[in-house]
Scaffold this motif. Sequence first.
Motif, PDB file in Angstrom:
ATOM      1  N   VAL A 171      25.693  88.998  17.676  1.00  0.00           N
ATOM      2  CA  VAL A 171      24.635  89.821  16.571  1.00  0.00           C
ATOM      3  C   VAL A 171      24.281  91.307  17.078  1.00  0.00           C
ATOM      4  N   PHE A 172      23.871  92.350  16.127  1.00  0.00           N
ATOM      5  CA  PHE A 172      23.557  93.722  16.570  1.00  0.00           C
ATOM      6  C   PHE A 172      21.728  93.025  16.222  1.00  0.00           C
ATOM      7  N   VAL A 173      20.812  93.294  17.072  1.00  0.00           N
ATOM      8  CA  VAL A 173      19.955  93.577  17.255  1.00  0.00           C
ATOM      9  C   VAL A 173      19.043  95.095  17.879  1.00  0.00           C
ATOM     10  N   THR A 174      17.705  94.855  17.378  1.00  0.00           N
ATOM     11  CA  THR A 174      17.410  96.109  18.275  1.00  0.00           C
ATOM     12  C   THR A 174      16.596  95.700  18.996  1.00  0.00           C
ATOM     13  N   PHE A 175      16.076  96.113  20.203  1.00  0.00           N
ATOM     14  CA  PHE A 175      15.677  95.462  21.568  1.00  0.00           C
ATOM     15  C   PHE A 175      15.061  97.072  22.302  1.00  0.00           C
ATOM     16  N   PHE A 176      14.343  97.529  22.148  1.00  0.00           N
ATOM     17  CA  PHE A 176      13.608  98.901  22.841  1.00  0.00           C
ATOM     18  C   PHE A 176      14.036  99.781  21.935  1.00  0.00           C
ATOM     19  N   GLY A 177      14.230  99.489  20.671  1.00  0.00           N
ATOM     20  CA  GLY A 177      14.558 100.741  19.042  1.00  0.00           C
ATOM     21  C   GLY A 177      16.391 101.496  19.984  1.00  0.00           C
ATOM     22  N   ARG A 178      17.055 100.407  20.192  1.00  0.00           N
ATOM     23  CA  ARG A 178      18.480 100.279  20.950  1.00  0.00           C
ATOM     24  C   ARG A 178      18.942  99.532  20.014  1.00  0.00           C
ATOM     25  N   ARG A 179      20.043  99.629  19.428  1.00  0.00           N
ATOM     26  CA  ARG A 179      21.259  98.527  18.951  1.00  0.00           C
ATOM     27  C   ARG A 179      21.485  97.216  20.414  1.00  0.00           C
ATOM     28  N   ALA A 180      21.769  96.160  20.173  1.00  0.00           N
ATOM     29  CA  ALA A 180      21.539  95.363  21.615  1.00  0.00           C
ATOM     30  C   ALA A 180      22.789  94.263  20.666  1.00  0.00           C
ATOM     31  N   ALA A 181      23.888  93.582  21.634  1.00  0.00           N
ATOM     32  CA  ALA A 181      24.697  93.500  21.474  1.00  0.00           C
ATOM     33  C   ALA A 181      23.792  91.641  22.049  1.00  0.00           C
ATOM     34  N   ALA A 227      20.184  81.118  17.837  1.00  0.00           N
ATOM     35  CA  ALA A 227      20.167  81.297  16.046  1.00  0.00           C
ATOM     36  C   ALA A 227      20.898  80.253  15.609  1.00  0.00           C
ATOM     37  N   ALA A 228      22.663  80.015  15.330  1.00  0.00           N
ATOM     38  CA  ALA A 228      23.305  79.787  14.719  1.00  0.00           C
ATOM     39  C   ALA A 228      23.234  77.948  14.759  1.00  0.00           C
ATOM     40  N   MET A 229      23.120  78.064  16.216  1.00  0.00           N
ATOM     41  CA  MET A 229      22.462  76.450  16.802  1.00  0.00           C
ATOM     42  C   MET A 229      21.368  75.759  16.126  1.00  0.00           C
ATOM     43  N   ALA A 235      24.968  84.712   7.747  1.00  0.00           N
ATOM     44  CA  ALA A 235      25.366  85.698   8.942  1.00  0.00           C
ATOM     45  C   ALA A 235      24.041  86.647   8.379  1.00  0.00           C
ATOM     46  N   GLN A 236      23.836  86.518   7.775  1.00  0.00           N
ATOM     47  CA  GLN A 236      22.269  87.475   7.534  1.00  0.00           C
ATOM     48  C   GLN A 236      21.227  86.511   8.292  1.00  0.00           C
ATOM     49  N   ALA A 237      21.445  85.221   8.044  1.00  0.00           N
ATOM     50  CA  ALA A 237      20.051  84.132   8.431  1.00  0.00           C
ATOM     51  C   ALA A 237      20.171  84.492  10.728  1.00  0.00           C
ATOM     52  N   VAL A 238      20.961  84.797  10.576  1.00  0.00           N
ATOM     53  CA  VAL A 238      21.994  84.548  12.280  1.00  0.00           C
ATOM     54  C   VAL A 238      21.048  85.391  12.899  1.00  0.00           C
ATOM     55  N   GLN A 239      21.561  86.648  11.992  1.00  0.00           N
ATOM     56  CA  GLN A 239      21.061  88.227  12.186  1.00  0.00           C
ATOM     57  C   GLN A 239      19.855  87.951  12.794  1.00  0.00           C
ATOM     58  N   GLU A 240      18.402  87.996  12.189  1.00  0.00           N
ATOM     59  CA  GLU A 240      17.119  87.451  11.988  1.00  0.00           C
ATOM     60  C   GLU A 240      16.921  86.875  12.604  1.00  0.00           C
ATOM     61  N   PHE A 241      17.004  85.884  12.462  1.00  0.00           N
ATOM     62  CA  PHE A 241      16.578  84.492  13.543  1.00  0.00           C
ATOM     63  C   PHE A 241      16.925  85.582  14.575  1.00  0.00           C
ATOM     64  N   THR A 242      18.302  86.365  15.481  1.00  0.00           N
ATOM     65  CA  THR A 242      18.065  86.344  16.516  1.00  0.00           C
ATOM     66  C   THR A 242      17.533  87.297  17.032  1.00  0.00           C
ATOM     67  N   GLN A 243      17.140  88.330  15.733  1.00  0.00           N
ATOM     68  CA  GLN A 243      16.470  89.459  15.926  1.00  0.00           C
ATOM     69  C   GLN A 243      14.580  89.230  16.114  1.00  0.00           C
ATOM     70  N   ARG A 244      14.159  87.682  15.017  1.00  0.00           N
ATOM     71  CA  ARG A 244      12.941  87.412  15.651  1.00  0.00           C
ATOM     72  C   ARG A 244      12.803  87.138  17.388  1.00  0.00           C
ATOM     73  N   ILE A 249      31.300  80.463  16.395  1.00  0.00           N
ATOM     74  CA  ILE A 249      30.088  79.577  15.610  1.00  0.00           C
ATOM     75  C   ILE A 249      29.472  80.013  14.013  1.00  0.00           C
ATOM     76  N   ASN A 250      29.830  78.927  13.172  1.00  0.00           N
ATOM     77  CA  ASN A 250      29.595  79.343  11.345  1.00  0.00           C
ATOM     78  C   ASN A 250      29.261  78.270  10.907  1.00  0.00           C
ATOM     79  N   LEU A 251      27.950  79.025  10.946  1.00  0.00           N
ATOM     80  CA  LEU A 251      26.704  78.459  10.409  1.00  0.00           C
ATOM     81  C   LEU A 251      25.981  78.738   9.657  1.00  0.00           C
ATOM     82  N   SER A 252      25.026  78.027   8.497  1.00  0.00           N
ATOM     83  CA  SER A 252      24.320  78.685   7.687  1.00  0.00           C
ATOM     84  C   SER A 252      22.850  78.632   7.881  1.00  0.00           C
TER      85      SER A 252
END
Length: 318
Positions: free
Chosen positions: A199-209, A215-217, A254-263, A299-302
């Motif tokens: 998932v892509f998150v922002t890390f130091f202002g840049r997109r990071a895979a 988050a999914a688990m 998927a939005q929850a996984v991305q948001e959780f990973t970003q946090r 991993i496909n989780l809600s």
Amino acid sequence: MKHKVEYLLVITVGIVVRRLPIFMLRPLGTALGALVYAFDRRHRKIAHDNLQAAFPGRSHRERQHIARGVFSHSGRLVLELLKLRGMDSEAFLDLLDSEGEERVREAYKRGQGVLFFSGHFGYWEVSALSQGLCVAPMSLVVRPLDNPMLDQLLLRLRMQTGNSIIPRKGSVRRIMRELAANKGVGLLIDQHLHGPDAVFVTFFGRRAATTSALAAMALRTGAVVVPLFGLPSPGGRYRVIAEHPIEPPVSDGAQAVQEFTQRCTDVLEMYVRKHPELWFWMHRRWRFDDMSSSTDESINLSGRGGTGNVTTDGHAAS
């Protein structure tokens, strides 16, 4: 032959290191790191490039100072881990100043397991070792070293306080079993990941895979997510901090996984910004040239509800 030479060199250094008091290792490690900085042109350039992108407002001299500090810290980390190898539990505990143990105990009381996360920051190995003595042993998700002889050496160190090892490849089912048994599992979330599970998150202002596994688990099992960090303290001591748990988002899928990973990433970034010399800037963290190859497991989780925030004093608040 190369692996054997590397192993014998590390063992020899370890024999010398174990005869020295731990407070002497930090200046020696600093010198070792300075030597590597002078000769390792490739990793020096990666560190400088990453620091320039992360701190564009800082001067070249400031960024160079940080880069030197990163290499110095790496040198100290290696020597101190060799010193800690085989150290008895009482001596190790005497070196620790632990914060947040009550938060970890409360997390276990929920009965759904605990997911610890950190990055290649500070003394992450020490923070993991501390859990086996201060609260409860946990399992560590790790990638084997290229040198199998050194890998076994490191594995013995990682397990000496009661922790167990989960190889990263094919790890999902084992992690789920550990969480179902209300045990702890530790992961690092700061390395580049390519493939559909990134998932892509922002890390130091840049997109990071970044890995979506944490988050999914957590969203699937309800496991508590606890940031865990190890910092150096004066006199060869260590400060281990278990932060406030990261609350899951209210969104689903998927939005929850991305948001959780970003946090989670935000908490890590907060620590790195405060102590930039303690993070592994020599890693090519930001790269997007290959997002098509497959990873070990899908991993496909809600997701489930909850919100969280980060306080200004360096703590993630529930």
